[in-house]
Write a protein that holds these residues in place. Structure first.
Motif, mmCIF file in Angstrom:
data_model
loop_
_atom_site.group_PDB
_atom_site.id
_atom_site.type_symbol
_atom_site.label_atom_id
_atom_site.label_comp_id
_atom_site.label_asym_id
_atom_site.label_seq_id
_atom_site.Cartn_x
_atom_site.Cartn_y
_atom_site.Cartn_z
ATOM 1 N N ALA A 257 0.740 -1.136 0.080
ATOM 2 C CA ALA A 257 0.091 -0.103 0.001
ATOM 3 C C ALA A 257 1.055 1.294 0.107
ATOM 4 O O ALA A 257 0.625 2.282 -0.805
ATOM 5 C CB ALA A 257 -0.927 -0.076 1.222
ATOM 6 N N ALA A 258 1.936 1.337 0.602
ATOM 7 C CA ALA A 258 3.021 2.410 0.579
ATOM 8 C C ALA A 258 3.451 2.518 -0.417
ATOM 9 O O ALA A 258 3.260 3.760 -1.136
ATOM 10 C CB ALA A 258 4.113 2.014 1.889
ATOM 11 N N MET A 259 3.974 1.652 -1.272
ATOM 12 C CA MET A 259 4.403 1.728 -2.742
ATOM 13 C C MET A 259 3.440 2.303 -3.706
ATOM 14 O O MET A 259 3.749 3.036 -4.571
ATOM 15 C CB MET A 259 5.215 0.473 -3.061
ATOM 16 N N ASN A 260 2.355 1.522 -3.576
ATOM 17 C CA ASN A 260 1.178 1.928 -4.583
ATOM 18 C C ASN A 260 0.674 3.178 -4.434
ATOM 19 O O ASN A 260 0.240 3.944 -5.228
ATOM 20 C CB ASN A 260 0.107 0.721 -4.610
ATOM 21 N N THR A 261 0.645 3.637 -3.063
ATOM 22 C CA THR A 261 0.239 4.978 -2.909
ATOM 23 C C THR A 261 1.359 5.852 -3.601
ATOM 24 O O THR A 261 0.789 7.066 -4.099
ATOM 25 C CB THR A 261 0.225 5.107 -1.308
ATOM 26 N N HIS A 472 -6.284 -1.272 -6.630
ATOM 27 C CA HIS A 472 -6.078 -2.893 -6.630
ATOM 28 C C HIS A 472 -4.804 -3.177 -7.312
ATOM 29 O O HIS A 472 -4.945 -4.178 -8.146
ATOM 30 C CB HIS A 472 -7.261 -3.301 -7.069
ATOM 31 N N GLN A 473 -3.762 -2.527 -7.235
ATOM 32 C CA GLN A 473 -2.536 -2.759 -8.020
ATOM 33 C C GLN A 473 -1.791 -3.804 -7.666
ATOM 34 O O GLN A 473 -0.840 -4.383 -8.436
ATOM 35 C CB GLN A 473 -1.586 -1.312 -7.842
ATOM 36 N N GLY A 474 -2.031 -4.399 -6.308
ATOM 37 C CA GLY A 474 -1.589 -5.676 -5.882
ATOM 38 C C GLY A 474 -0.170 -5.467 -5.675
ATOM 39 O O GLY A 474 0.161 -4.658 -5.078
ATOM 40 N N PRO A 475 0.731 -6.815 -5.500
ATOM 41 C CA PRO A 475 1.924 -6.522 -5.258
ATOM 42 C C PRO A 475 2.956 -5.826 -5.951
ATOM 43 O O PRO A 475 2.752 -5.917 -6.908
ATOM 44 C CB PRO A 475 2.492 -7.976 -5.185
ATOM 45 N N SER A 476 3.928 -5.194 -5.141
ATOM 46 C CA SER A 476 4.836 -4.103 -5.883
ATOM 47 C C SER A 476 5.959 -4.900 -6.423
ATOM 48 O O SER A 476 6.817 -4.153 -6.674
ATOM 49 C CB SER A 476 5.396 -3.112 -4.665
ATOM 50 N N SER A 477 6.010 -6.367 -6.425
ATOM 51 C CA SER A 477 7.028 -7.010 -6.967
ATOM 52 C C SER A 477 6.749 -7.463 -8.358
ATOM 53 O O SER A 477 5.502 -6.809 -8.802
ATOM 54 C CB SER A 477 7.226 -8.402 -6.068
ATOM 55 N N GLY A 478 7.499 -8.284 -8.893
ATOM 56 C CA GLY A 478 7.160 -8.617 -10.290
ATOM 57 C C GLY A 478 7.546 -7.838 -11.617
ATOM 58 O O GLY A 478 6.948 -7.723 -12.649
ATOM 59 N N LEU A 479 8.407 -6.596 -11.174
ATOM 60 C CA LEU A 479 8.641 -5.862 -12.302
ATOM 61 C C LEU A 479 9.357 -6.104 -13.423
ATOM 62 O O LEU A 479 9.113 -5.879 -14.577
ATOM 63 C CB LEU A 479 9.456 -4.465 -11.858
ATOM 64 N N GLY A 480 10.096 -7.325 -13.359
ATOM 65 C CA GLY A 480 10.727 -7.798 -14.475
ATOM 66 C C GLY A 480 9.737 -8.568 -15.463
ATOM 67 O O GLY A 480 10.445 -8.916 -16.595
ATOM 68 N N ALA A 481 8.645 -8.730 -15.112
ATOM 69 C CA ALA A 481 7.691 -9.652 -15.925
ATOM 70 C C ALA A 481 6.786 -8.479 -16.734
ATOM 71 O O ALA A 481 6.254 -9.060 -17.610
ATOM 72 C CB ALA A 481 6.605 -10.575 -15.146
ATOM 73 N N ILE A 482 7.059 -7.456 -16.589
ATOM 74 C CA ILE A 482 6.272 -6.399 -17.500
ATOM 75 C C ILE A 482 6.960 -6.091 -18.785
ATOM 76 O O ILE A 482 8.016 -6.069 -18.987
ATOM 77 C CB ILE A 482 6.308 -4.811 -16.737
ATOM 78 N N THR A 483 5.874 -6.407 -19.672
ATOM 79 C CA THR A 483 6.408 -6.365 -21.154
ATOM 80 C C THR A 483 6.164 -4.888 -21.913
ATOM 81 O O THR A 483 5.204 -4.405 -21.459
ATOM 82 C CB THR A 483 5.898 -7.324 -21.880
ATOM 83 N N PHE A 484 6.643 -4.525 -22.775
ATOM 84 C CA PHE A 484 6.624 -3.483 -23.711
ATOM 85 C C PHE A 484 6.642 -3.650 -25.009
ATOM 86 O O PHE A 484 7.447 -4.544 -25.484
ATOM 87 C CB PHE A 484 7.867 -2.443 -23.380
ATOM 88 N N PRO A 485 6.004 -2.963 -25.965
ATOM 89 C CA PRO A 485 5.895 -3.219 -27.601
ATOM 90 C C PRO A 485 7.199 -2.495 -27.908
ATOM 91 O O PRO A 485 7.842 -1.756 -27.206
ATOM 92 C CB PRO A 485 4.859 -2.452 -27.900
ATOM 93 N N ASP A 486 7.412 -2.779 -28.997
ATOM 94 C CA ASP A 486 8.618 -2.105 -29.704
ATOM 95 C C ASP A 486 8.462 -0.565 -29.689
ATOM 96 O O ASP A 486 7.422 -0.075 -30.207
ATOM 97 C CB ASP A 486 8.623 -2.617 -31.149
ATOM 98 N N TRP A 487 9.563 0.056 -29.331
ATOM 99 C CA TRP A 487 9.440 1.551 -29.196
ATOM 100 C C TRP A 487 9.723 2.084 -30.773
ATOM 101 O O TRP A 487 9.438 3.276 -30.818
ATOM 102 C CB TRP A 487 10.297 1.961 -28.216
ATOM 103 N N ARG A 488 10.281 1.459 -31.464
ATOM 104 C CA ARG A 488 10.798 2.159 -32.641
ATOM 105 C C ARG A 488 9.650 2.631 -33.705
ATOM 106 O O ARG A 488 10.181 3.640 -34.369
ATOM 107 C CB ARG A 488 11.939 1.155 -33.259
#
Length: 624
Positions: A257-261, A472-488
């Protein structure tokens, strides 16, 4: 991209109720008048008059009550788009007014994230009464280091007794609910010295968020720690009774909650900066364009022309990025958490761009900017503070770097990983050509993986909807699993603009640097070195969202080209910084210089941007 002008802006992107409240807010400040506003600021008068206005018009209650708790009121919702616009307006008229709003946002977030129905009901009633809220996280000895909190809760009969101090707590003098972070006295402190160690959920068990009342007898208010109209409190809780209805979160949920705030709260900082810079531009151009020195308008001096055109383009970039960032925040869900990178950049990069605007405009407005009938001095102090609130630039840079591998390399870029075997002296063009061939060779077998990694294009979101995922952001972990589309592709679409093309070359060269000379194990623990990498990286998503919003708005090509002229210069400056780092490897030093480019100069384009900026002269003056 238009500079916000209170006398002409209609807020027609919003529903009728939102338009009414935003217009009422503007009219409140205009009716208050510049002289009264500045006098109250100088004399550090608590802004009770503004809070009375908030109560009458139900501003905070309407904008900050989630739809699920609105009890049928169709106008109440948590809408990031209109909240951002309110932050911009309040920043325009004075960061002290923005601050009381901002801290209320922070104080409410742990409550809205909680499952405590009684606390939520109490918060709704207080909002309806016009009360304000506070976020009790920071401590004098530990800052915002949540691992080391000394706010201790002693378990008792059906509740707890809290003892400890908090420091730098906005609204801590009047908030009827202060969301306080602490830990149970019967649990050990987490040892966070080893940043690579995974902390188990059991170790978080002692953390708690609870609601305290600043008017309670056991709430000891000590002082305002800043010399300002706003109140930034130091307070202690002394044998403060915490009942079960006061407990908002326990264990890992309290930490999250602290992180998500902060993820939500820090987003508003960029919009406050935008508003302050817009007011500064009006004041500076009105003064400089009408002042004659040595037979010329001040805005005709070459050095001033450069400062004004750069500042105008930089402010345009702040606005373009921020408007598009709203869409990322509102479209976030458990499967799309790109907002975590975007929010960090909004807080870090937009506020620092605002600080730079103020620094440059100070040389345009000169001594006039220090006179006591000007808004400029108020913003000058605040703009140096914004980058250092809600986590320093360094904290947000460290967070941004967690996303760099996923952002910079799409699945079809795996051939680039072999670049670490390429000699440092190999020409960059050859390296990129070879890397592209390597990537093309593995595309067929990666088609299925690429499909899985595809992330949808974020839609424009100005609809009158509740952004409930933010609670309802959930756990503040798991950042490495976040994906991004091609920026180019975003850059390719604007490749016809000369400096976008040059910046794209720099971004591709940076991608090659990361692949050919990735940070070593020692460098990954060297924050000073990583900061130089991060400065380069974060400019790319910043530029990407600027281009995305330019597509949506049909932004002025001259302004966009001039803005990317600035980006090219800044990217080159950061590259030279990386080259000079004492811990940079020979390969990194060589590749860093591949990033240096000269922007495409166009004096006619710069003059056209200058004329747009000069159009602000006399266009708005606050009522006296």
């Amino acid at each position: 991209m238009e500079i916000f002008n209170p006398t002409t802006h209609t807020f027609d992107e919003f529903d009728t109720a939102t338009q009414r409240i935003l217009r009422k807010t503007v009219d409140y400040f205009e009716d208050l008048g510049k002289a009264r506003l500045l006098a109250d600021t100088r004399d550090r008068i608590w802004y009770q008059d503004f809070l009375d206005f908030n109560r009458r018009e139900r501003v905070f209650a309407t904008f900050l009550t989630p739809k699920a708790l609105a009890d049928g009121d169709r106008d109440k919702r948590w809408d990031t788009a209109r909240n951002a616009r309110m932050s911009q307006i309040l920043g325009f008229y004075g960061m002290q007014y923005w601050y009381v709003w901002q801290v209320t946002v922070l104080g409410l977030m742990p409550i809205w994230q909680s499952t405590n129905a009684a606390a939520k009901k109490r918060a709704v009633a207080l909002l309806d009464d016009g009360d304000i809220f506070a976020f009790g996280l920071s401590e004098k000895e530990h800052g915002a280091d949540v691992y080391s909190t000394d706010m201790l809760l002693e378990p008792g009969d059906g509740g707890f007794t809290a003892n400890g101090g908090k420091y730098y707590i906005g609204n801590g003098n009047q908030a009827r609910m202060v969301s306080v972070f602490g830990r149970r006295s019967d649990t050990p402190v987490i040892d966070s010295a080893d940043s690579t160690r995974r902390i188990s959920d059991d170790e978080y068990a002692g953390y708690m968020f609870f609601a305290a009342d600043s008017q309670h007898a056991n709430y000891r208010l000590h002082k305002n720690v800043v010399d300002s109209q706003m109140y930034v409190a130091a307070f202690d809780l002394h044998d403060y009774p915490v009942a079960s209805d006061d407990v908002l979160h326990t264990g890992r949920a309290a930490f999250d909650a602290a992180m998500n705030t902060v993820n939500v709260g820090k987003f508003n900082l960029g919009f406050g900066a935008v508003g302050a810079c817009e007011n500064a531009m009006f004041e500076a151009l009105t003064h400089a364009d009408n002042r004659i020195l040595f037979g010329h308008r001040v805005t005709e001096f070459p050095q001033v022309k450069a400062l004004v055109s750069d500042s105008f383009a930089r402010l345009a970039g702040m606005k373009l990025f921020s408007e598009r960032a709203v869409d990322y925040m509102r479209s976030a869900n458990r499967d799309d958490r790109r907002y975590l990178l975007i929010s960090a950049i909004e807080k870090m990069s937009v506020t620092r761009a605002g600080q730079k605007v103020y620094e440059d405009i100070a040389d345009v407005i000169a001594a006039r900017g220090f006179e006591n009938d000007m808004m400029f001095p108020n913003g000058l102090t605040s703009m140096f503070g914004l980058p250092r609130l809600e986590g320093t630039v360094h904290v947000n840079m460290a967070l941004s770097l967690k996303f760099m591998p996923a952002y910079m390399f799409s699945p079809t870029d795996v051939g680039l990983l072999a670049l670490k075997h390429v000699p440092a002296a190999a020409p960059l063009t050859g390296v990129l050509r070879w890397a592209g061939q390597r990537a093309a060779g593995v595309v067929p077998r990666l088609r299925s993986e690429t499909a899985k990694a595809t992330v949808r294009r974020v839609p424009v979101r100005r609809d009158a909807a509740d952004d409930s995922f933010l609670f309802h952001q959930g756990p503040s972990s798991g950042l490495g699993a976040i994906t991004f589309p091609d920026w180019r592709p975003a850059f390719t679409e604007f490749a016809h603009i000369p400096n976008v093309a040059v910046f794209t070359e720099q971004a591709l060269a940076f991608q090659a640097l990361l692949a050919a000379a990735e940070p070593t194990a020692d460098q990954r623990s060297d924050v000073d070195f990583l900061f130089a990498i991060g400065e380069l990286f974060t400019l790319i998503p910043y530029a990407q969202l600027v281009l995305e919003q330019s597509r949506i708005e049909g932004a002025d090509t001259d302004v966009l080209d001039h803005l990317f002229d600035i980006f090219v210069r800044e990217f080159s400056r950061h590259a030279v910084t990386l080259h000079g780092k004492p811990t940079a490897t020979p390969m990194q030093q060589s590749r860093a210089l591949d990033l240096v480019r000269r922007p495409v100069a166009d004096l006619d384009r710069a003059d056209r941007v200058l004329e747009r900026a000069r159009g602000l002269a006399g266009a708005y003056t606050m009522k006296p």
